[in-house]
Structure formats: C-alpha cells, structure tokens
Design an enzyme around this catalytic site. Structure first.
Site, PDB file in Angstrom:
ATOM      1  N   LYS A   9     -15.984   4.084 147.964  1.00 54.57           N
ATOM      2  CA  LYS A   9     -14.889   4.951 148.415  1.00 54.57           C
ATOM      3  C   LYS A   9     -15.117   5.429 149.859  1.00 54.57           C
ATOM      4  O   LYS A   9     -16.207   5.234 150.418  1.00 54.57           O
ATOM      5  CB  LYS A   9     -14.779   6.145 147.457  1.00 54.57           C
ATOM      6  CG  LYS A   9     -14.389   5.732 146.024  1.00 54.57           C
ATOM      7  CD  LYS A   9     -14.180   6.954 145.131  1.00 54.57           C
ATOM      8  CE  LYS A   9     -13.803   6.541 143.717  1.00 54.57           C
ATOM      9  NZ  LYS A   9     -13.480   7.707 142.860  1.00 54.57           N
ATOM     10  N   TYR A  49      -4.182   4.086 141.697  1.00 47.90           N
ATOM     11  CA  TYR A  49      -4.467   5.180 140.753  1.00 47.90           C
ATOM     12  C   TYR A  49      -3.208   5.639 140.004  1.00 47.90           C
ATOM     13  O   TYR A  49      -3.119   6.799 139.590  1.00 47.90           O
ATOM     14  CB  TYR A  49      -5.124   6.353 141.485  1.00 47.90           C
ATOM     15  CG  TYR A  49      -6.626   6.201 141.671  1.00 47.90           C
ATOM     16  CD1 TYR A  49      -7.486   6.078 140.569  1.00 47.90           C
ATOM     17  CD2 TYR A  49      -7.206   6.195 142.940  1.00 47.90           C
ATOM     18  CE1 TYR A  49      -8.859   5.953 140.733  1.00 47.90           C
ATOM     19  CE2 TYR A  49      -8.582   6.066 143.109  1.00 47.90           C
ATOM     20  CZ  TYR A  49      -9.401   5.948 141.995  1.00 47.90           C
ATOM     21  OH  TYR A  49     -10.770   5.833 142.155  1.00 47.90           O
ATOM     22  N   ASN A 112     -16.707  10.920 145.252  1.00 51.49           N
ATOM     23  CA  ASN A 112     -17.821  10.516 144.396  1.00 51.49           C
ATOM     24  C   ASN A 112     -18.258   9.068 144.607  1.00 51.49           C
ATOM     25  O   ASN A 112     -18.784   8.415 143.717  1.00 51.49           O
ATOM     26  CB  ASN A 112     -17.502  10.830 142.926  1.00 51.49           C
ATOM     27  CG  ASN A 112     -16.242  10.142 142.445  1.00 51.49           C
ATOM     28  OD1 ASN A 112     -15.668   9.331 143.162  1.00 51.49           O
ATOM     29  ND2 ASN A 112     -15.816  10.452 141.231  1.00 51.49           N
ATOM     30  N   HIS A 115     -16.104   3.626 142.602  1.00 52.04           N
ATOM     31  CA  HIS A 115     -15.179   3.436 141.471  1.00 52.04           C
ATOM     32  C   HIS A 115     -15.645   2.251 140.645  1.00 52.04           C
ATOM     33  O   HIS A 115     -16.198   1.299 141.187  1.00 52.04           O
ATOM     34  CB  HIS A 115     -13.759   3.158 141.969  1.00 52.04           C
ATOM     35  CG  HIS A 115     -12.865   2.567 140.907  1.00 52.04           C
ATOM     36  ND1 HIS A 115     -12.206   3.341 139.986  1.00 52.04           N
ATOM     37  CD2 HIS A 115     -12.589   1.278 140.584  1.00 52.04           C
ATOM     38  CE1 HIS A 115     -11.543   2.543 139.152  1.00 52.04           C
ATOM     39  NE2 HIS A 115     -11.758   1.282 139.498  1.00 52.04           N
ATOM     40  N   GLU A 126      -6.834  -4.147 137.771  1.00 48.00           N
ATOM     41  CA  GLU A 126      -7.411  -3.762 139.066  1.00 48.00           C
ATOM     42  C   GLU A 126      -7.895  -4.952 139.898  1.00 48.00           C
ATOM     43  O   GLU A 126      -7.774  -4.933 141.131  1.00 48.00           O
ATOM     44  CB  GLU A 126      -8.568  -2.784 138.831  1.00 48.00           C
ATOM     45  CG  GLU A 126      -8.078  -1.445 138.286  1.00 48.00           C
ATOM     46  CD  GLU A 126      -9.211  -0.497 137.941  1.00 48.00           C
ATOM     47  OE1 GLU A 126      -8.909   0.625 137.512  1.00 48.00           O
ATOM     48  OE2 GLU A 126     -10.397  -0.870 138.087  1.00 48.00           O
TER      49      GLU A 126
HETATM   50  P1  ATP Z   1     -13.000   6.147 139.006  1.00 52.90           P
HETATM   51  O1  ATP Z   1     -11.703   5.851 138.276  1.00 52.90           O
HETATM   52  O2  ATP Z   1     -12.773   6.377 140.495  1.00 52.90           O
HETATM   53  O3  ATP Z   1     -14.052   5.120 138.733  1.00 52.90           O
HETATM   54  P2  ATP Z   1     -13.776   7.995 136.953  1.00 52.90           P
HETATM   55  O4  ATP Z   1     -13.270   6.934 136.019  1.00 52.90           O
HETATM   56  O5  ATP Z   1     -15.174   8.458 136.795  1.00 52.90           O
HETATM   57  O6  ATP Z   1     -13.594   7.525 138.456  1.00 52.90           O
HETATM   58  P3  ATP Z   1     -11.255   9.355 136.636  1.00 52.90           P
HETATM   59  O7  ATP Z   1     -11.024  10.385 135.597  1.00 52.90           O
HETATM   60  O8  ATP Z   1     -10.668   7.991 136.422  1.00 52.90           O
HETATM   61  O9  ATP Z   1     -12.831   9.252 136.892  1.00 52.90           O
HETATM   62  O10 ATP Z   1     -10.723   9.947 137.995  1.00 52.90           O
HETATM   63  C1  ATP Z   1     -10.454   9.098 139.103  1.00 52.90           C
HETATM   64  C2  ATP Z   1     -10.941   9.772 140.354  1.00 52.90           C
HETATM   65  O11 ATP Z   1     -10.162  10.923 140.585  1.00 52.90           O
HETATM   66  C3  ATP Z   1     -12.388  10.284 140.293  1.00 52.90           C
HETATM   67  O12 ATP Z   1     -13.369   9.305 140.511  1.00 52.90           O
HETATM   68  C4  ATP Z   1     -12.362  11.302 141.397  1.00 52.90           C
HETATM   69  O13 ATP Z   1     -12.443  10.684 142.681  1.00 52.90           O
HETATM   70  C5  ATP Z   1     -10.974  11.919 141.218  1.00 52.90           C
HETATM   71  N1  ATP Z   1     -11.042  13.087 140.319  1.00 52.90           N
HETATM   72  C6  ATP Z   1     -11.248  13.079 138.973  1.00 52.90           C
HETATM   73  N2  ATP Z   1     -11.252  14.325 138.467  1.00 52.90           N
HETATM   74  C7  ATP Z   1     -11.015  15.146 139.516  1.00 52.90           C
HETATM   75  C8  ATP Z   1     -10.880  16.550 139.675  1.00 52.90           C
HETATM   76  N3  ATP Z   1     -10.997  17.392 138.632  1.00 52.90           N
HETATM   77  N4  ATP Z   1     -10.649  17.042 140.912  1.00 52.90           N
HETATM   78  C9  ATP Z   1     -10.530  16.216 141.984  1.00 52.90           C
HETATM   79  N5  ATP Z   1     -10.642  14.874 141.911  1.00 52.90           N
HETATM   80  C10 ATP Z   1     -10.890  14.338 140.698  1.00 52.90           C
HETATM   81 MG    MG Z   2     -11.360   6.017 136.246  1.00 53.47          MG
END
Ligand code: ATP
Ligand code: MG
Length: 137
Positions: A9, A49, A112, A115, A126
């Site tokens: 990211k 997303y 974070n 992804h 994806e």
């Molecule tokens: P990713 O899909 O990016 O691999 P993930 O599966 O661990 O991450 P998801 O729940 O799919 O988490 O959320 C997608 C992304 O949205 C997260 O990786 C983060 O960048 C962002 N995100 C998730 N929760 C929050 C939150 N509470 N506040 C801000 N951003 C968030």
């Molecule tokens: Mg996710």
C-alpha cells in the site's frame, strides 16, 4: 497451488519497504507470478474496495489507497490465500502478531502496509482487476 492478490500500500512504498515485504513472501516459499508498480486513481481504489462501500472508512480508505504508488502482485503457492494473510498479520498493527508484516511496518489500522485477498472468491475478482491472463507467468 493457489494464487492470491497482494498489494504494498502507499505507506509501504513511501517507507521504502517494497523489497522487505516481497522478501517475506518469497522467504515463505511463495512465487511472484506477476507484479507492477502503479498509481491508483480514486475511482480505481473505489472499484477495488467496492465490497467496503457501506463501511464508514470507505472514503478515507480510498483516499489513502490513491495517495501514492502501490505495488500490486500475484503470489502463487500452496495455501497462498490463508498463508499470505498469516504473514500479513491482523488489520490493526497494534493487534498483529510479532514478526508479521503489519506488526513490523504498519502505521495504523488504515495505513497497514499490505493487502491480501481474503478468500478464493475475492482472489478470483482481485487478480483480474489488475492483471490479464497474459501477465501471469
Ligand atoms: P485488506 O483487505 O487491505 O487486506 P483486511 O482484510 O485486513 O485488509 P478489511 O476489513 O478488508 O481488512 O479492511 C480493508 C482495509 O480498510 C484495511 O486493510 C485498512 O486499510 C482499512 N480499514 C479497515 N478497518 C478500518 C478502520 N476501522 N478504520 C480505518 N481504516 C480501516
Ligand atoms: Mg480485506
């Protein structure tokens, strides 16, 4: 053999840890089947997303994902989807297990670093979002 879509990211490219993230995947035995560095537009990020369109963080997340370059890649290996998620660690780096990518490099729950597809169904959507079949090898 399984394929998954991973992204370094914008916070990861900004911190110059592209190579370190890829090393975690390669050292765990995964093969890079495709990779490129790109700049997502806000619309690109919103499309990627789309599953999170109703979440309160959708607008900020898509601003963040289009704030700088990302490295998108397809990783291939046994149990790749689950194993890559394990290497990444929990979404919130404060809760991520020691030694995971997010524990070591991520700034916060949004920025974070990485992804990974969360299921075979997600990977099947994806991977073609970013790569044509000709680009996978
Ligand atoms: P990713 O899909 O990016 O691999 P993930 O599966 O661990 O991450 P998801 O729940 O799919 O988490 O959320 C997608 C992304 O949205 C997260 O990786 C983060 O960048 C962002 N995100 C998730 N929760 C929050 C939150 N509470 N506040 C801000 N951003 C968030
Ligand atoms: Mg996710």
């Amino acid at each position: 053999m399984e394929r998954t879509l991973s992204i370094v990211k914008p916070d990861g490219t900004k911190k110059n840890v592209i190579g370190k993230v890829i090393d975690r995947f390669e050292s765990a035995g995964f093969r890079v089947a495709a990779m490129k560095k790109i700049q997502l537009s806000k619309e690109d990020a919103k499309g990627f997303y789309f599953v999170h369109r109703d979440r309160p963080f959708y607008d900020e997340l898509t601003d963040f994902m289009s704030s700088g370059p990302v490295v998108v890649m397809v990783l291939e290996g046994e149990n790749a989807i689950l194993k890559v998620r394990e290497l990444m660690g929990s979404t919130n780096p404060a809760e991520a297990a020691p030694g995971t990518i997010r524990a070591d490099f991520a700034s916060n729950v949004q920025q974070n670093t990485v992804h990974g597809s969360d299921s075979p169904e997600s990977a099947a959507i994806e991977i073609p979002y970013f790569f044509s079949s000709l680009e996978l090898c």
